[in-house]
Design an enzyme around this catalytic site. Structure first.
Site, PDB file in Angstrom:
ATOM      1  N   LEU A  49      -3.917  -6.215   0.000  1.00 47.56           N
ATOM      2  CA  LEU A  49      -2.686  -5.801   0.670  1.00 47.56           C
ATOM      3  C   LEU A  49      -1.855  -5.020  -0.332  1.00 47.56           C
ATOM      4  O   LEU A  49      -1.849  -5.333  -1.526  1.00 47.56           O
ATOM      5  CB  LEU A  49      -1.895  -7.025   1.170  1.00 47.56           C
ATOM      6  CG  LEU A  49      -2.485  -7.800   2.349  1.00 47.56           C
ATOM      7  CD1 LEU A  49      -1.670  -9.057   2.610  1.00 47.56           C
ATOM      8  CD2 LEU A  49      -2.537  -6.931   3.603  1.00 47.56           C
ATOM      9  N   ASP A  50      -1.126  -4.048   0.162  1.00 47.10           N
ATOM     10  CA  ASP A  50      -0.287  -3.236  -0.690  1.00 47.10           C
ATOM     11  C   ASP A  50       0.743  -4.090  -1.424  1.00 47.10           C
ATOM     12  O   ASP A  50       1.125  -5.174  -0.969  1.00 47.10           O
ATOM     13  CB  ASP A  50       0.417  -2.188   0.187  1.00 47.10           C
ATOM     14  CG  ASP A  50       1.216  -1.195  -0.619  1.00 47.10           C
ATOM     15  OD1 ASP A  50       0.592  -0.406  -1.345  1.00 47.10           O
ATOM     16  OD2 ASP A  50       2.453  -1.230  -0.539  1.00 47.10           O
ATOM     17  N   TYR A  51       1.198  -3.609  -2.553  1.00 43.36           N
ATOM     18  CA  TYR A  51       2.188  -4.299  -3.387  1.00 43.36           C
ATOM     19  C   TYR A  51       3.415  -4.702  -2.575  1.00 43.36           C
ATOM     20  O   TYR A  51       3.964  -5.789  -2.745  1.00 43.36           O
ATOM     21  CB  TYR A  51       2.597  -3.359  -4.529  1.00 43.36           C
ATOM     22  CG  TYR A  51       3.517  -3.944  -5.570  1.00 43.36           C
ATOM     23  CD1 TYR A  51       3.049  -4.836  -6.537  1.00 43.36           C
ATOM     24  CD2 TYR A  51       4.865  -3.579  -5.606  1.00 43.36           C
ATOM     25  CE1 TYR A  51       3.891  -5.356  -7.507  1.00 43.36           C
ATOM     26  CE2 TYR A  51       5.716  -4.088  -6.570  1.00 43.36           C
ATOM     27  CZ  TYR A  51       5.225  -4.983  -7.523  1.00 43.36           C
ATOM     28  OH  TYR A  51       6.077  -5.495  -8.478  1.00 43.36           O
ATOM     29  N   ARG A 102      -3.545   2.231   3.160  1.00 43.84           N
ATOM     30  CA  ARG A 102      -2.164   2.269   3.647  1.00 43.84           C
ATOM     31  C   ARG A 102      -2.072   2.791   5.074  1.00 43.84           C
ATOM     32  O   ARG A 102      -1.140   3.534   5.440  1.00 43.84           O
ATOM     33  CB  ARG A 102      -1.302   3.123   2.701  1.00 43.84           C
ATOM     34  CG  ARG A 102      -1.207   2.556   1.297  1.00 43.84           C
ATOM     35  CD  ARG A 102      -0.430   3.473   0.357  1.00 43.84           C
ATOM     36  NE  ARG A 102       0.982   3.580   0.753  1.00 43.84           N
ATOM     37  CZ  ARG A 102       1.948   2.728   0.395  1.00 43.84           C
ATOM     38  NH1 ARG A 102       1.657   1.680  -0.361  1.00 43.84           N
ATOM     39  NH2 ARG A 102       3.192   2.918   0.782  1.00 43.84           N
TER      40      ARG A 102
END
Length: 269
Positions: free
Chosen positions: A109-111, A194
């Site tokens: 998962l993205d930051y 994303r």
């Protein structure tokens, strides 16, 4: 010859795996509800190799290796989806101290994205489920800028063109609009980088906050942000079943058993 040398009785394996008592396991076998390596087994004297054979009951995979760990994490924002970050940012090791095994993440998962992330020491499962070509279904809730209209929801499911090709949500649902922002639920099977943020930006509603609520058969439920727990027996069975279907599909597509090549980056929603 010892029992281990010639295999272990199937009903004992099922009982040891917590499926049911020995007697009930015998009944399951006789009723034709148990398969070994995809083949129905009805003989009570049947022996298997728990380390190599695959067993399922009523179509749901059974975990035979007690050394495998399957953990659900509700990843907070501000955490990198890695077990080690060379830039000194908070990584996933902060959430694995309760387990002796060396766990690693399935996908990422993205930051700035929170939500459901699977951690495991089952390398084969992780490789199958994280591969972009497999396309595990994921459900996200996005808080976005502006008031999303029904027409925009229809556009998301009909499909839009991004710089790396067309994309359409499997499902899209408007949950709420208030205070100049909207909540949108998106269901996707894409593993593109994303992807949720890029889709919403493309329709004019940049993401403010993003949470992954579901990964395949797993639901985040009431697990608090920053907490991790082991999957239940039912959840493990569902996840293993999904993984084995993916492995079977790969084997059918490529006799070498190798995953097909992909130009997609690893998932980073």
């Amino acid at each position: 010859m010892s029992e281990e040398a010639e295999g272990v009785r199937l009903q004992k394996v099922l009982a040891n795996a917590g499926v049911a008592s020995r007697r009930v396991s015998e009944q399951l076998i006789v009723e034709g509800r148990v398969r070994v390596n995809g083949q129905v087994v009805t003989e009570l004297g049947s022996r298997i190799d728990p380390e190599n054979d695959l067993v399922d009951v009523d179509g749901t995979a059974v975990q035979l290796d007690a050394g495998k760990r399957y953990v659900m994490l509700n990843k907070p924002t501000g955490v990198i989806s890695s077990m080690k970050d060379d830039r000194g940012r908070t990584d996933l090791r902060a959430f694995t101290t309760d387990w002796e095994e060396r766990l690693f993440n399935v996908g990422r998962l993205d930051y700035d994205t929170s939500g459901l992330l699977v951690l495991t020491n089952d390398g084969e499962l992780a490789q199958v489920l994280a591969h972009p070509s497999f396309g595990v279904t994921k459900v996200y809730i996005a808080k976005v800028e502006g008031t999303v209209t029904p027409q925009t929801i229809a556009t998301l499911t009909r499909g839009i063109e991004l710089e790396d090709g067309p994309i359409a949500a499997d499902k899209a649902r408007l949950l709420d609009t208030s205070g100049g922002s909207s909540l949108v639920e998106l269901t996707l099977h894409s593993g593109r980088n994303r992807i949720v943020r890029r889709m919403m930006a493309a329709v004019g509603h940049p993401v403010v906050e993003l949470v992954r609520r579901q990964f395949g058969p797993l639901h985040l439920g009431t697990l608090p942000v920053g907490r991790a727990r082991e999957l239940t027996k039912v959840e493990r069975g569902a996840l293993l079943t999904l993984s084995r279907r993916g492995s079977d599909a790969e084997a059918s597509a490529d006799p070498s058993g190798e995953a097909p090549p992909s130009r997609e980056k690893p998932e980073n929603s």
